[in-house]
Write a protein that holds these residues in place. Sequence first.
Motif, PDB file in Angstrom:
ATOM      1  N   PHE A   1       0.798  -1.229   0.000  1.00  0.00           N
ATOM      2  CA  PHE A   1       0.000   0.000   0.000  1.00  0.00           C
ATOM      3  C   PHE A   1       0.834   1.285   0.000  1.00  0.00           C
ATOM      4  N   PRO A   2       1.827   1.444   0.900  1.00  0.00           N
ATOM      5  CA  PRO A   2       2.591   2.699   0.878  1.00  0.00           C
ATOM      6  C   PRO A   2       3.355   2.919  -0.429  1.00  0.00           C
ATOM      7  N   ALA A   3       3.896   1.866  -1.004  1.00  0.00           N
ATOM      8  CA  ALA A   3       4.632   2.001  -2.268  1.00  0.00           C
ATOM      9  C   ALA A   3       3.675   2.394  -3.400  1.00  0.00           C
ATOM     10  N   LEU A   4       2.486   1.820  -3.400  1.00  0.00           N
ATOM     11  CA  LEU A   4       1.508   2.186  -4.430  1.00  0.00           C
ATOM     12  C   LEU A   4       1.067   3.641  -4.287  1.00  0.00           C
ATOM     13  N   ILE A   5       0.842   4.088  -3.060  1.00  0.00           N
ATOM     14  CA  ILE A   5       0.467   5.487  -2.832  1.00  0.00           C
ATOM     15  C   ILE A   5       1.597   6.411  -3.285  1.00  0.00           C
ATOM     16  N   TRP A   6       2.836   6.026  -3.013  1.00  0.00           N
ATOM     17  CA  TRP A   6       3.985   6.833  -3.416  1.00  0.00           C
ATOM     18  C   TRP A   6       4.028   6.965  -4.947  1.00  0.00           C
ATOM     19  N   ILE A   7       3.864   5.854  -5.643  1.00  0.00           N
ATOM     20  CA  ILE A   7       3.897   5.867  -7.115  1.00  0.00           C
ATOM     21  C   ILE A   7       2.727   6.673  -7.671  1.00  0.00           C
ATOM     22  N   LEU A   8       1.530   6.488  -7.126  1.00  0.00           N
ATOM     23  CA  LEU A   8       0.364   7.242  -7.596  1.00  0.00           C
ATOM     24  C   LEU A   8       0.525   8.741  -7.349  1.00  0.00           C
ATOM     25  N   THR A   9       1.148   9.108  -6.243  1.00  0.00           N
ATOM     26  CA  THR A   9       1.401  10.525  -5.971  1.00  0.00           C
ATOM     27  C   THR A   9       2.370  11.100  -6.992  1.00  0.00           C
ATOM     28  N   LEU A  10       3.399  10.351  -7.329  1.00  0.00           N
ATOM     29  CA  LEU A  10       4.358  10.807  -8.333  1.00  0.00           C
ATOM     30  C   LEU A  10       3.678  11.002  -9.692  1.00  0.00           C
ATOM     31  N   VAL A  11       2.836  10.074 -10.068  1.00  0.00           N
ATOM     32  CA  VAL A  11       2.096  10.194 -11.330  1.00  0.00           C
ATOM     33  C   VAL A  11       1.156  11.397 -11.281  1.00  0.00           C
ATOM     34  N   ALA A  12       0.445  11.563 -10.158  1.00  0.00           N
ATOM     35  CA  ALA A  12      -0.495  12.679 -10.023  1.00  0.00           C
ATOM     36  C   ALA A  12       0.218  14.027 -10.086  1.00  0.00           C
ATOM     37  N   LEU A  13       1.409  14.101  -9.515  1.00  0.00           N
ATOM     38  CA  LEU A  13       2.170  15.358  -9.580  1.00  0.00           C
ATOM     39  C   LEU A  13       2.514  15.725 -11.014  1.00  0.00           C
ATOM     40  N   ASN A  14       2.810  14.737 -11.832  1.00  0.00           N
ATOM     41  CA  ASN A  14       3.177  15.014 -13.219  1.00  0.00           C
ATOM     42  C   ASN A  14       1.973  15.201 -14.130  1.00  0.00           C
ATOM     43  N   LEU A  15       0.795  14.824 -13.668  1.00  0.00           N
ATOM     44  CA  LEU A  15      -0.411  15.036 -14.464  1.00  0.00           C
ATOM     45  C   LEU A  15      -1.203  16.231 -13.964  1.00  0.00           C
ATOM     46  N   GLY A  16      -0.547  17.100 -13.215  1.00  0.00           N
ATOM     47  CA  GLY A  16      -1.213  18.243 -12.608  1.00  0.00           C
ATOM     48  C   GLY A  16      -1.736  19.238 -13.622  1.00  0.00           C
ATOM     49  N   PRO A  17      -2.450  20.230 -13.128  1.00  0.00           N
ATOM     50  CA  PRO A  17      -3.049  21.228 -14.026  1.00  0.00           C
ATOM     51  C   PRO A  17      -1.984  22.093 -14.704  1.00  0.00           C
ATOM     52  N   GLY A  18      -2.298  22.544 -15.874  1.00  0.00           N
ATOM     53  CA  GLY A  18      -1.403  23.443 -16.597  1.00  0.00           C
ATOM     54  C   GLY A  18      -0.291  22.756 -17.347  1.00  0.00           C
ATOM     55  N   GLY A  19      -0.244  21.422 -17.305  1.00  0.00           N
ATOM     56  CA  GLY A  19       0.779  20.695 -18.030  1.00  0.00           C
ATOM     57  C   GLY A  19       2.160  20.771 -17.393  1.00  0.00           C
ATOM     58  N   ASP A  20       2.239  21.244 -16.154  1.00  0.00           N
ATOM     59  CA  ASP A  20       3.528  21.290 -15.465  1.00  0.00           C
ATOM     60  C   ASP A  20       4.003  19.881 -15.157  1.00  0.00           C
ATOM     61  N   MET A  21       5.298  19.668 -15.294  1.00  0.00           N
ATOM     62  CA  MET A  21       5.912  18.382 -14.953  1.00  0.00           C
ATOM     63  C   MET A  21       7.052  18.661 -13.987  1.00  0.00           C
ATOM     64  N   PRO A  22       6.780  18.612 -12.671  1.00  0.00           N
ATOM     65  CA  PRO A  22       7.827  18.927 -11.708  1.00  0.00           C
ATOM     66  C   PRO A  22       8.955  17.902 -11.667  1.00  0.00           C
ATOM     67  N   VAL A  23       8.685  16.681 -12.096  1.00  0.00           N
ATOM     68  CA  VAL A  23       9.732  15.661 -12.130  1.00  0.00           C
ATOM     69  C   VAL A  23      10.361  15.707 -13.517  1.00  0.00           C
ATOM     70  N   PRO A  24      11.647  16.040 -13.594  1.00  0.00           N
ATOM     71  CA  PRO A  24      12.284  16.141 -14.904  1.00  0.00           C
ATOM     72  C   PRO A  24      12.359  14.780 -15.596  1.00  0.00           C
ATOM     73  N   ILE A  25      12.110  14.799 -16.884  1.00  0.00           N
ATOM     74  CA  ILE A  25      12.258  13.571 -17.668  1.00  0.00           C
ATOM     75  C   ILE A  25      13.749  13.372 -17.875  1.00  0.00           C
ATOM     76  N   GLY A  26      14.250  12.264 -17.429  1.00  0.00           N
ATOM     77  CA  GLY A  26      15.671  11.982 -17.516  1.00  0.00           C
ATOM     78  C   GLY A  26      16.074  10.998 -16.438  1.00  0.00           C
ATOM     79  N   LEU A  27      17.368  10.933 -16.198  1.00  0.00           N
ATOM     80  CA  LEU A  27      17.879   9.961 -15.232  1.00  0.00           C
ATOM     81  C   LEU A  27      17.411  10.224 -13.810  1.00  0.00           C
ATOM     82  N   ARG A  28      17.357  11.492 -13.408  1.00  0.00           N
ATOM     83  CA  ARG A  28      16.911  11.779 -12.039  1.00  0.00           C
ATOM     84  C   ARG A  28      15.462  11.387 -11.822  1.00  0.00           C
ATOM     85  N   GLY A  29      14.602  11.685 -12.785  1.00  0.00           N
ATOM     86  CA  GLY A  29      13.197  11.311 -12.669  1.00  0.00           C
ATOM     87  C   GLY A  29      13.006   9.799 -12.656  1.00  0.00           C
ATOM     88  N   LEU A  30      13.738   9.123 -13.516  1.00  0.00           N
ATOM     89  CA  LEU A  30      13.666   7.658 -13.557  1.00  0.00           C
ATOM     90  C   LEU A  30      14.213   7.048 -12.269  1.00  0.00           C
TER      91      LEU A  30
END
Length: 127
Positions: free
Chosen positions: A71-100
Amino acid sequence: MVRTASSIELGVALVMLAVGAATSCVLAVAWLTVYVGPVPAPFTILAAGVWSLFLVRVASAWSDRAMVAVFPALIWILTLVALNLGPGGDMPVPIGLRGLALLVVGGLIPLWVATLGRSLRPDAHRG
């Protein structure tokens, strides 16, 4: 040692684990792009991984059910996905090695440990 908990205790524990996982993810994303001088210092990747593994371990102590452990790992992953699907098309997690690396260390490894840890436990029914 697995503790037997009432459904109210388990519900409260799951809410607290969800808050801890979501908060950890938000803080890890917020500090992911820290630089020390000209060098990137993504220390939050390690911190997120350690904290997520701790939350998985705590969840495993509350119940024998696999869903509680992951459960905690799933919530963590869903939160990360939700942050990147936020309003305005903002992607706070950079696409690249750090994000991965953040996704793998903070979410996928704890998820794997929670599921693998369940399968490696000695079976109480075997003699």
